[in-house]
Design a protein around this motif. Structure first.
Motif, PDB file in Angstrom:
ATOM      1  N   LEU A   1       0.967  -1.139   0.061  1.00 49.47           N
ATOM      2  CA  LEU A   1      -0.047  -0.066   0.050  1.00 49.47           C
ATOM      3  C   LEU A   1       0.696   1.190   0.078  1.00 49.47           C
ATOM      4  O   LEU A   1       1.648   1.334   0.676  1.00 49.47           O
ATOM      5  CB  LEU A   1      -0.805  -0.156   1.137  1.00 49.47           C
ATOM      6  CG  LEU A   1      -1.837   1.255   1.425  1.00 49.47           C
ATOM      7  CD1 LEU A   1      -2.684   1.470   0.585  1.00 49.47           C
ATOM      8  CD2 LEU A   1      -2.481   1.312   2.938  1.00 49.47           C
ATOM      9  N   ALA A   2       0.480   2.170  -0.986  1.00 50.40           N
ATOM     10  CA  ALA A   2       1.259   3.479  -1.023  1.00 50.40           C
ATOM     11  C   ALA A   2       0.212   4.271  -0.630  1.00 50.40           C
ATOM     12  O   ALA A   2      -0.686   4.442  -1.457  1.00 50.40           O
ATOM     13  CB  ALA A   2       1.782   3.853  -2.361  1.00 50.40           C
ATOM     14  N   PHE A   3      -0.033   5.369   0.332  1.00 47.52           N
ATOM     15  CA  PHE A   3      -0.980   6.015   0.771  1.00 47.52           C
ATOM     16  C   PHE A   3      -0.911   7.372   0.987  1.00 47.52           C
ATOM     17  O   PHE A   3       0.455   7.648   1.545  1.00 47.52           O
ATOM     18  CB  PHE A   3      -1.755   5.002   2.090  1.00 47.52           C
ATOM     19  CG  PHE A   3      -2.890   5.900   2.803  1.00 47.52           C
ATOM     20  CD1 PHE A   3      -4.063   5.468   2.450  1.00 47.52           C
ATOM     21  CD2 PHE A   3      -2.597   6.875   3.795  1.00 47.52           C
ATOM     22  CE1 PHE A   3      -5.078   6.361   2.881  1.00 47.52           C
ATOM     23  CE2 PHE A   3      -3.509   7.540   4.317  1.00 47.52           C
ATOM     24  CZ  PHE A   3      -4.954   7.127   3.893  1.00 47.52           C
ATOM     25  N   GLY A   4      -1.455   8.282   1.026  1.00 49.77           N
ATOM     26  CA  GLY A   4      -1.649   9.601   1.269  1.00 49.77           C
ATOM     27  C   GLY A   4      -1.797  10.491   0.035  1.00 49.77           C
ATOM     28  O   GLY A   4      -2.340  10.178  -0.823  1.00 49.77           O
ATOM     29  N   MET A   5      -1.258  11.835   0.199  1.00 47.41           N
ATOM     30  CA  MET A   5      -1.231  12.562  -0.932  1.00 47.41           C
ATOM     31  C   MET A   5      -0.286  12.176  -1.967  1.00 47.41           C
ATOM     32  O   MET A   5       0.895  12.117  -1.666  1.00 47.41           O
ATOM     33  CB  MET A   5      -1.010  14.073  -0.606  1.00 47.41           C
ATOM     34  CG  MET A   5      -0.847  15.136  -1.868  1.00 47.41           C
ATOM     35  SD  MET A   5      -2.419  15.261  -2.674  1.00 47.41           S
ATOM     36  CE  MET A   5      -3.264  16.259  -1.659  1.00 47.41           C
ATOM     37  N   ILE A   6      -0.407  11.703  -3.043  1.00 44.75           N
ATOM     38  CA  ILE A   6       0.185  10.991  -3.877  1.00 44.75           C
ATOM     39  C   ILE A   6       1.196  12.050  -4.822  1.00 44.75           C
ATOM     40  O   ILE A   6       0.716  12.616  -5.751  1.00 44.75           O
ATOM     41  CB  ILE A   6      -0.432   9.991  -4.865  1.00 44.75           C
ATOM     42  CG1 ILE A   6      -0.985   8.999  -3.927  1.00 44.75           C
ATOM     43  CG2 ILE A   6       0.740   9.382  -5.749  1.00 44.75           C
ATOM     44  CD1 ILE A   6      -0.323   8.203  -3.048  1.00 44.75           C
ATOM     45  N   ASP A   7       2.327  12.128  -4.559  1.00 43.73           N
ATOM     46  CA  ASP A   7       3.247  13.088  -5.223  1.00 43.73           C
ATOM     47  C   ASP A   7       4.673  12.572  -5.562  1.00 43.73           C
ATOM     48  O   ASP A   7       4.849  11.502  -5.068  1.00 43.73           O
ATOM     49  CB  ASP A   7       3.528  14.558  -4.590  1.00 43.73           C
ATOM     50  CG  ASP A   7       3.834  14.368  -3.089  1.00 43.73           C
ATOM     51  OD1 ASP A   7       3.992  13.220  -2.418  1.00 43.73           O
ATOM     52  OD2 ASP A   7       3.585  15.369  -2.300  1.00 43.73           O
ATOM     53  N   SER A   8       5.500  13.266  -5.684  1.00 39.40           N
ATOM     54  CA  SER A   8       6.837  12.680  -6.089  1.00 39.40           C
ATOM     55  C   SER A   8       7.644  12.338  -4.923  1.00 39.40           C
ATOM     56  O   SER A   8       8.146  11.129  -4.759  1.00 39.40           O
ATOM     57  CB  SER A   8       7.639  13.898  -6.818  1.00 39.40           C
ATOM     58  OG  SER A   8       7.933  14.914  -5.863  1.00 39.40           O
ATOM     59  N   LYS A   9       7.166  12.951  -3.512  1.00 39.25           N
ATOM     60  CA  LYS A   9       7.794  12.414  -2.288  1.00 39.25           C
ATOM     61  C   LYS A   9       7.224  11.104  -2.005  1.00 39.25           C
ATOM     62  O   LYS A   9       8.140  10.157  -1.571  1.00 39.25           O
ATOM     63  CB  LYS A   9       7.252  13.245  -1.287  1.00 39.25           C
ATOM     64  CG  LYS A   9       7.561  13.009   0.084  1.00 39.25           C
ATOM     65  CD  LYS A   9       7.040  13.784   1.240  1.00 39.25           C
ATOM     66  CE  LYS A   9       5.625  13.408   1.605  1.00 39.25           C
ATOM     67  NZ  LYS A   9       4.916  14.251   2.344  1.00 39.25           N
ATOM     68  N   LYS A  10       6.050  10.574  -2.301  1.00 36.07           N
ATOM     69  CA  LYS A  10       5.671   9.289  -2.211  1.00 36.07           C
ATOM     70  C   LYS A  10       6.341   8.178  -3.129  1.00 36.07           C
ATOM     71  O   LYS A  10       6.156   7.013  -2.614  1.00 36.07           O
ATOM     72  CB  LYS A  10       3.957   9.186  -2.355  1.00 36.07           C
ATOM     73  CG  LYS A  10       3.313  10.087  -1.237  1.00 36.07           C
ATOM     74  CD  LYS A  10       3.601   9.334   0.117  1.00 36.07           C
ATOM     75  CE  LYS A  10       3.054  10.193   1.193  1.00 36.07           C
ATOM     76  NZ  LYS A  10       1.759  10.541   1.394  1.00 36.07           N
ATOM     77  N   ASN A  11       6.944   8.709  -4.090  1.00 37.67           N
ATOM     78  CA  ASN A  11       8.001   7.726  -4.905  1.00 37.67           C
ATOM     79  C   ASN A  11       7.219   6.647  -5.530  1.00 37.67           C
ATOM     80  O   ASN A  11       7.766   5.397  -5.724  1.00 37.67           O
ATOM     81  CB  ASN A  11       8.849   7.413  -3.828  1.00 37.67           C
ATOM     82  CG  ASN A  11      10.398   6.821  -4.502  1.00 37.67           C
ATOM     83  OD1 ASN A  11      10.466   7.190  -5.535  1.00 37.67           O
ATOM     84  ND2 ASN A  11      10.835   5.840  -4.007  1.00 37.67           N
ATOM     85  N   VAL A  12       5.907   6.733  -6.026  1.00 34.51           N
ATOM     86  CA  VAL A  12       5.264   5.531  -6.374  1.00 34.51           C
ATOM     87  C   VAL A  12       5.918   5.058  -7.833  1.00 34.51           C
ATOM     88  O   VAL A  12       5.834   3.834  -8.132  1.00 34.51           O
ATOM     89  CB  VAL A  12       3.678   5.837  -6.604  1.00 34.51           C
ATOM     90  CG1 VAL A  12       2.967   4.528  -7.342  1.00 34.51           C
ATOM     91  CG2 VAL A  12       3.312   6.043  -5.320  1.00 34.51           C
ATOM     92  N   ALA A  13       6.491   6.102  -8.587  1.00 35.17           N
ATOM     93  CA  ALA A  13       6.880   5.609  -9.871  1.00 35.17           C
ATOM     94  C   ALA A  13       8.164   4.584  -9.613  1.00 35.17           C
ATOM     95  O   ALA A  13       8.278   3.652 -10.504  1.00 35.17           O
ATOM     96  CB  ALA A  13       7.559   6.914 -10.576  1.00 35.17           C
ATOM     97  N   ASN A  14       8.970   4.715  -8.637  1.00 35.54           N
ATOM     98  CA  ASN A  14      10.172   4.000  -8.242  1.00 35.54           C
ATOM     99  C   ASN A  14       9.668   2.495  -7.564  1.00 35.54           C
ATOM    100  O   ASN A  14      10.073   1.657  -7.878  1.00 35.54           O
ATOM    101  CB  ASN A  14      11.345   4.728  -7.456  1.00 35.54           C
ATOM    102  CG  ASN A  14      12.249   5.295  -8.310  1.00 35.54           C
ATOM    103  OD1 ASN A  14      12.518   5.123  -9.395  1.00 35.54           O
ATOM    104  ND2 ASN A  14      12.749   6.421  -7.386  1.00 35.54           N
TER     105      ASN A  14
END
Length: 394
Positions: free
Chosen positions: A220-233
């Motif tokens: 789970l990746a959770f919260g405001m999804i921006d570059s900090k959350k690093n979902v692309a990586n």
């Protein structure tokens, strides 16, 4: 005694709302002679939970005109100078004895340059000691050195104001010690980042909702999804799993996606689906309520805190701990330190997809992972009451 609690970032997303909600609830349950005035941004007026039945508590909001400098696009220093004049007016009008700033960072210049009619305390979210270069290059190191020097000067400038009594820093005793020693002060103080306890949404079963098979492990990746959350990586790491491993994995991304991150994330999802079609990726791009948040965390298998360019505390680590869920966290900053100290999971360099892949493989292929080990202790040491009593100095 009259205390003004000022927060200009109370929105339906982010931790600020949770802090204000829980302080209001605490004050209802713990009546006292002290009067509290909550001074909040105009948007907070539209949030139903911003209300109170406590007789010693009042809630007021900046008018749109008063708050306009913050949204006008002028420089941060100029906008906060205008806001500070308005805050000072409220202090004088209410004859306040104390001002608590729920985010002191943007007011550092103003505090240092002003004479304040009452005592000030506040929370600093981004202290300078934890800042590290974003890359292992000379340019990145030089930029970090300049940033740190500027932040050190700004912090020094702020503490010139003798009415500034305490600046709280979440979950980071080492930074408190570092800043006090470097700046020759005792102003900086430890504050436990609270773990809030909300009920789960009873009718939300995420495996049914997203058709996730029982044999798949949910990251789970959770919260405001921006570059900090690093979902692309995260995706770049998971697309390197074997076909058999990917068939047992699901990346669940829950939270409103910032506009500037929509395109990079869409490209990363498309690439992952092309290279590893066996991997299940589910996306829920919207704000979720507290009870939904509890269900998402409680029903996932591994929680991602593999952030980049983020070095301070995160409320997600408390959520994961309360549900006894292992995490994959950044190895840098406060989150990395806490993950290792309490043995909550594995830490990685979020810039390196291969490390993310290896960490998730551990949880995917290990029948009985050894993490988390001390989640209950972490929760016990970071209660909502401990946070509020420390902040309000009760």
């Amino acid at each position: 005694m009259r205390v003004i609690i000022c927060d200009i970032y109370v929105k339906l997303v982010g931790h600020n709302l949770g802090h204000i909600q829980n302080i209001l609830r605490f004050l209802e349950q713990n009546p006292s002679e002290t009067e509290y005035v909550f001074l909040l941004n105009p948007e907070a007026k539209t949030i139903p939970s911003i209300r109170t039945s406590a007789k010693n508590v009042q809630i007021t909001f900046f008018t749109d005109e008063e708050f306009a400098p913050h949204t006008s696009g002028i420089s941060l220093i100029k906008s906060t100078q205008f806001l500070w004049k308005t805050i000072t007016k409220y202090i004088n009008d209410w004859k306040a004895d104390k001002l608590i700033l729920m985010m002191v960072d943007m007011f550092q210049h103003t505090i240092g340059s002003s004479r304040t009619p009452c005592q000030i305390t506040g929370i600093m979210f981004n202290p300078y000691p934890r800042v590290i270069p974003a890359a292992d290059t000379l340019r990145a190191k030089q930029q970090t050195a300049i940033t740190k020097a500027r932040k050190i000067f700004t912090s020094w400038w702020m503490i010139r104001n003798k009415q500034l009594k305490k600046v709280f820093i979440f979950n980071d005793r080492q930074t408190v010690k570092n800043m006090n020693e470097t700046l020759g002060t005792k102003v900086f103080t430890y504050l436990p980042d609270p773990v809030y306890d909300y009920p789960s949404r009873a009718d939300l079963v995420i495996r049914e909702k997203y058709k996730i098979a029982a044999n798949r492990k949910i990251l789970l990746a959770f919260g405001m999804i921006d570059s900090k959350k690093n979902v692309a990586n995260l995706l770049r790491g998971l697309q390197e799993l074997t076909a058999d491993e990917a068939a047992k994995a699901c990346l669940l991304v829950v939270g409103k996606i910032r506009a500037e991150y929509e395109e990079p994330l869409a490209e990363a999802i498309a690439e992952a689906k092309k290279l590893r079609p066996e991997l299940q990726v589910e996306l829920e791009s919207r704000f979720v309520d507290d009870d939904e948040m509890e269900s998402f965390v409680g029903q996932s298998d591994v929680i991602s805190l593999a952030y980049v360019n983020f070095y301070s505390s995160s409320g997600v680590i408390g959520l994961a701990s309360r549900h006894n869920k292992p995490i994959i966290a950044t190895k840098f900053g406060v989150v990395g330190d806490q993950t290792r100290e309490y043995k909550l999971g594995l830490t990685v360099d979020g810039h390196k997809p291969e490390e993310i892949k290896a960490a998730f493989q551990y949880f995917l292929n290990t029948a009985k992972p050894e993490y988390p080990q001390r989640a209950a202790q972490f929760v016990a040491e970071h209660t909502s009451e401990a946070f509020i009593r420390t902040l309000l100095e009760l």
